[in-house]
Scaffold this motif. Sequence first.
Motif, PDB file in Angstrom:
ATOM      1  N   GLY A  41       0.903  -1.490   0.404  1.00 48.90           N
ATOM      2  CA  GLY A  41      -0.320  -0.030  -0.486  1.00 48.90           C
ATOM      3  C   GLY A  41       1.037   1.229   0.237  1.00 48.90           C
ATOM      4  O   GLY A  41       0.617   2.083  -0.216  1.00 48.90           O
ATOM      5  N   TYR A  45       1.161   4.429  -2.694  1.00 50.69           N
ATOM      6  CA  TYR A  45       1.052   5.239  -2.169  1.00 50.69           C
ATOM      7  C   TYR A  45       1.755   6.179  -3.189  1.00 50.69           C
ATOM      8  O   TYR A  45       1.091   7.269  -3.096  1.00 50.69           O
ATOM      9  N   ALA A 193      -2.250   2.802   4.507  1.00 52.90           N
ATOM     10  CA  ALA A 193      -2.093   1.480   4.110  1.00 52.90           C
ATOM     11  C   ALA A 193      -1.513   1.786   6.018  1.00 52.90           C
ATOM     12  O   ALA A 193      -1.585   0.912   6.817  1.00 52.90           O
TER      13      ALA A 193
END
Lengths: 195, 109
Positions: A41, A45, A193
């Motif tokens: 994650g 990102y 996350a």
Amino acid sequence: MDQQFNFYTRICGKLLGDGCMTKQGNRKPRFQFMHRTEDFGSAQYCYERLQEFLPLSPPTYSKVVDTRLIKQYSERYIVQSRTHLTITNLYATWYPQRKKVIPFDFLKSYLNEEALSWWYQDDGHVKIVNGTMNKIILSTDSFTALENEQLIQLLFKKFKLRFSVDGQNRLILYNQFQIIYFLKLVSPWLSPAMK
Amino acid sequence: MKRKAAIMLPLKPIAKRTTVYLPPTINLRKPTAEINDKLVRLHSLLCEEKKSVCLHTIFKEFEQLLSVEDMTRVGYQIVIQESHRDLLARVRQQTGLSVSLLVSYCFIA
């Protein structure tokens, strides 16, 4: 705000953290970062927020031999760039002698709350003891003692945060009030996350 | 990856009888009465909806208070009114500031 400025703040945070630049021989440098598979994650990102400005490949799974680990390998997601003029220029700023040296003039311009948040997400964590936040740790052990001293001064100048260095050459924030304030500063940019 | 996000500190109740330590510049003759009087000022630290503390403004207010070199402080044993105890507990939970510092702020603000 200026998109280009936002890009430089993110890259500033990423290069203080897990981002690095590699250069083979006389070829042009490339930028890359990797995260363990559990942190896919985070890789995604960062990729999404940088890919508009740099020629990056999406996070790619790879498995490498690592004899330090019981299972003898580690799994990770790596994001790599192709060559690009922006990267060549950043390399000259961050790697003057082929080794990462913190460019404090660059930090003076771009180390803002978002950069701090990117840096913290890579190399920082909050230590929880008995339900309270004991300290914030930024793992700056790969920087020199002098660089860490200058980082402390800059963090005070920009954010009024009073970090100190611990025995492992890491930056630490102990004051409960400052810990809460630090986490408030970085919270708008924490990847989902991390929450 | 949750180890990076802030956690809410436990809400610890404020004792009715407690000792606060204040800088010597604050001179008190009737500590309980005078401190309870000033504690009303804690309300100014709350945001409009009156539930949470405005961390951004509070940091600027307290930065100076916290930067004062350690000096001898004078202890006062006082009784805190019930109406202030809940607010003090919430502000302490949300800011990590000690009761003594919060009381000092009320005198300086």
